[in-house]
Design a protein around this motif. Structure first.
Motif, PDB file in Angstrom:
ATOM      1  N   SER A  82       0.848  -1.180   0.000  1.00  0.00           N
ATOM      2  CA  SER A  82       0.000   0.000   0.000  1.00  0.00           C
ATOM      3  C   SER A  82       0.885   1.231   0.000  1.00  0.00           C
ATOM      4  O   SER A  82       1.934   1.246   0.625  1.00  0.00           O
ATOM      5  N   THR A  83       0.451   2.242  -0.729  1.00  0.00           N
ATOM      6  CA  THR A  83       1.195   3.492  -0.767  1.00  0.00           C
ATOM      7  C   THR A  83       0.922   4.283   0.511  1.00  0.00           C
ATOM      8  O   THR A  83      -0.231   4.461   0.892  1.00  0.00           O
ATOM      9  N   GLN A  84       1.979   4.726   1.150  1.00  0.00           N
ATOM     10  CA  GLN A  84       1.855   5.502   2.373  1.00  0.00           C
ATOM     11  C   GLN A  84       2.759   6.724   2.277  1.00  0.00           C
ATOM     12  O   GLN A  84       3.604   6.835   1.385  1.00  0.00           O
ATOM     13  N   ILE A  85       2.541   7.655   3.191  1.00  0.00           N
ATOM     14  CA  ILE A  85       3.335   8.882   3.254  1.00  0.00           C
ATOM     15  C   ILE A  85       4.181   8.841   4.520  1.00  0.00           C
ATOM     16  O   ILE A  85       3.703   8.466   5.591  1.00  0.00           O
ATOM     17  N   VAL A  86       5.456   9.226   4.395  1.00  0.00           N
ATOM     18  CA  VAL A  86       6.305   9.401   5.561  1.00  0.00           C
ATOM     19  C   VAL A  86       6.498  10.902   5.793  1.00  0.00           C
ATOM     20  O   VAL A  86       6.978  11.614   4.900  1.00  0.00           O
TER      21      VAL A  86
ATOM     22  N   ALA B 142      -0.022  10.514  17.429  1.00  0.00           N
ATOM     23  CA  ALA B 142      -0.038  10.145  16.017  1.00  0.00           C
ATOM     24  C   ALA B 142      -0.602   8.733  15.837  1.00  0.00           C
ATOM     25  O   ALA B 142      -1.426   8.494  14.950  1.00  0.00           O
ATOM     26  N   LEU B 143      -0.167   7.812  16.685  1.00  0.00           N
ATOM     27  CA  LEU B 143      -0.672   6.445  16.584  1.00  0.00           C
ATOM     28  C   LEU B 143      -2.162   6.386  16.890  1.00  0.00           C
ATOM     29  O   LEU B 143      -2.922   5.671  16.228  1.00  0.00           O
TER      30      LEU B 143
ATOM     31  N   ALA C 132       5.102   5.381  14.052  1.00  0.00           N
ATOM     32  CA  ALA C 132       5.757   6.653  14.375  1.00  0.00           C
ATOM     33  C   ALA C 132       6.997   6.326  15.191  1.00  0.00           C
ATOM     34  O   ALA C 132       6.957   5.452  16.061  1.00  0.00           O
ATOM     35  N   TRP C 133       8.092   7.020  14.922  1.00  0.00           N
ATOM     36  CA  TRP C 133       9.339   6.730  15.617  1.00  0.00           C
ATOM     37  C   TRP C 133      10.267   7.937  15.565  1.00  0.00           C
ATOM     38  O   TRP C 133      10.028   8.894  14.825  1.00  0.00           O
ATOM     39  N   VAL C 134      11.329   7.874  16.355  1.00  0.00           N
ATOM     40  CA  VAL C 134      12.296   8.966  16.450  1.00  0.00           C
ATOM     41  C   VAL C 134      13.694   8.395  16.262  1.00  0.00           C
ATOM     42  O   VAL C 134      14.012   7.324  16.802  1.00  0.00           O
ATOM     43  N   THR C 135      14.529   9.096  15.488  1.00  0.00           N
ATOM     44  CA  THR C 135      15.918   8.708  15.335  1.00  0.00           C
ATOM     45  C   THR C 135      16.812   9.863  15.774  1.00  0.00           C
ATOM     46  O   THR C 135      16.477  11.034  15.535  1.00  0.00           O
ATOM     47  N   PRO C 136      17.951   9.566  16.425  1.00  0.00           N
ATOM     48  CA  PRO C 136      18.868  10.643  16.830  1.00  0.00           C
ATOM     49  C   PRO C 136      19.596  11.207  15.621  1.00  0.00           C
ATOM     50  O   PRO C 136      19.791  10.520  14.616  1.00  0.00           O
TER      51      PRO C 136
ATOM     52  N   HIS D 264       9.567  10.786  12.702  1.00  0.00           N
ATOM     53  CA  HIS D 264       9.001  10.184  11.496  1.00  0.00           C
ATOM     54  C   HIS D 264       7.591   9.693  11.801  1.00  0.00           C
ATOM     55  O   HIS D 264       7.373   9.058  12.838  1.00  0.00           O
ATOM     56  N   VAL D 265       6.673   9.956  10.901  1.00  0.00           N
ATOM     57  CA  VAL D 265       5.304   9.449  11.032  1.00  0.00           C
ATOM     58  C   VAL D 265       4.920   8.793   9.713  1.00  0.00           C
ATOM     59  O   VAL D 265       4.949   9.433   8.658  1.00  0.00           O
ATOM     60  N   LEU D 266       4.596   7.497   9.757  1.00  0.00           N
ATOM     61  CA  LEU D 266       4.141   6.756   8.588  1.00  0.00           C
ATOM     62  C   LEU D 266       2.620   6.753   8.595  1.00  0.00           C
ATOM     63  O   LEU D 266       2.000   6.320   9.574  1.00  0.00           O
ATOM     64  N   THR D 267       2.022   7.235   7.524  1.00  0.00           N
ATOM     65  CA  THR D 267       0.583   7.457   7.542  1.00  0.00           C
ATOM     66  C   THR D 267      -0.073   7.041   6.239  1.00  0.00           C
ATOM     67  O   THR D 267       0.527   7.196   5.161  1.00  0.00           O
TER      68      THR D 267
END
Length: 371
Positions: free
Chosen positions: A236-240, A260-261, A268-272, A285-288
């Motif tokens: 499925s096509t999603q947006i980040v 967000a969830l 949804a996640w966070v990277t340093p 980052h939010v994948l939606t």
């Protein structure tokens, strides 16, 4: 179903409707939806025509009066009777844009050129055609902007018209030749359909439709192309949505992820990260899903205070899975099975650990042993 639009020479409401009918939408379903608005004194037909080297479908609208000015609120109310949210959203967007341009509240906007029968028929007709084709996602190639001037009730205006430009905010556009390539009605429909711009998504092509415009061009067919396809199984096509943050606390980041969830984000996640001048930071980052991207974008801006973010189109691949429930120490624990393994649901084990006082790692081992 997915529709991918190629606005070869541009896009107008009647061209989009013609393309969707040509791709297989029912003309009777479209007529029924227009009739539900309560509009009277109209007739809608579609005919095969030749434009350039191609044959295409051209929409013909006949009306009993030639009035072009009506209150926007009236058209919105009429569209709402159909239950077609795309139609209601498109007309609401037109009212809001026209109100902002002329300094009038949207509820008091009178539409001039856009107030005629054909505007309502084009917008409701396209929304009904999308429903009939069971389209859930709309993608489009970049839009040609056109150029020059156009004569309106407000005098001579540049092309693209100010209302069109306002409605195309966020769209991908490109230069074009002189003339009106995208109309306000076409732009409002693209806005209401939450169109994603870029290359065609991976899909199984089922039908192609060509919608003819009213002008004849000397060197090319004047058409909008609609390609109808099914999503590839398991994808499925999603947006980040991604934004760099160097002034937000960990507590706020955790709060944004939870919100967000809860609002429907797929993940949804966070990277340093290390930003300019060696500043420590985080990338949120939010994948939606496509239909939630705008709402989640607003949520990210409101919660973080960020002044911008990046939007990327990705294909999410989801493998088949099923859930089995086991009993462990008198409680249900869900076990998620996939093609390559099985794992216990963390939330269930964490709740069991709190209730029993046993270490989480021991409970994890016991869950696997219980299978």
């Amino acid at each position: 179903m997915i529709v991918y639009l190629n606005p070869f020479t541009g896009l107008a409401g009647d061209m989009l409707l013609g393309a969707l009918l040509d791709a297989g939408a029912s003309l009777d379903a479209v007529r029924q939806a227009v009739a539900e608005t309560g509009l009277t004194g109209w007739r809608l037909d579609a005919e095969r025509v030749r434009t350039g080297a191609l044959t295409a479908t051209r929409v013909r609208i006949e009306v009993a009066d030639d009035a072009t000015e009506r209150p926007a609120a009236r058209l919105i109310t009429m569209a709402a009777r159909t239950g077609l949210t795309v139609a209601e959203s498109a007309l609401t967007a037109i009212a809001e844009v026209e109100g902002a341009l002329h300094g009038v509240p949207p509820a008091e906007v009178h539409l001039h050129e856009l107030g005629g029968h054909d505007t309502l028929i084009d917008i409701v007709g396209c929304a009904a055609a999308l429903r009939d084709l069971r389209v859930t996602r709309v993608h489009s190639a970049p839009l040609p902007l056109g150029g020059g001037t156009v004569h309106t009730r407000h005098g001579v205006l540049p092309v693209p018209a100010p209302a069109t430009l306002a409605l195309l905010k966020g769209a991908r556009v490109r230069g074009g030749e002189a003339g009106e390539a995208v109309t306000p009605t076409g732009a409002a429909l693209l806005h209401a359909m939450r169109t994603v711009y870029g290359p065609a998504p991976e899909m199984t092509l089922r039908a192609t439709g060509y919608g003819a415009g009213g002008r004849e061009l000397p060197d090319r067919p004047n058409v909008t192309v609609a390609m109808l396809g099914e999503p590839v199984a398991g994808e499925s096509t999603q947006i980040v949505l991604s934004t760099n943050l160097d002034d937000v606390t960990g507590e706020v980041l955790g709060h944004v992820i939870e919100r967000a969830l809860a609002a429907g984000a797929a993940d949804a996640w966070v990277t340093p990260a290390v930003m300019k001048k060696g500043r420590p930071a985080h990338v949120l980052h939010v994948l939606t899903p496509l239909e939630l991207a705008d709402d989640l974008q607003t949520l990210v801006f409101a919660e973080t205070g960020s002044l911008g973010l990046r939007r990327g189109v990705v294909e999410k691949v989801a493998l088949p899975r099923h859930v089995e429930t086991i009993r462990l120490h008198g409680r249900d624990v869900r076990m998620k099975h996939g093609p390559w393994g099985v794992k216990p649901e963390y939330d269930d084990l964490a709740a069991l650990a709190r209730a029993t006082g046993r270490p989480l790692r021991e409970l994890t081992r016991e869950a696997f042993d219980a299978l």
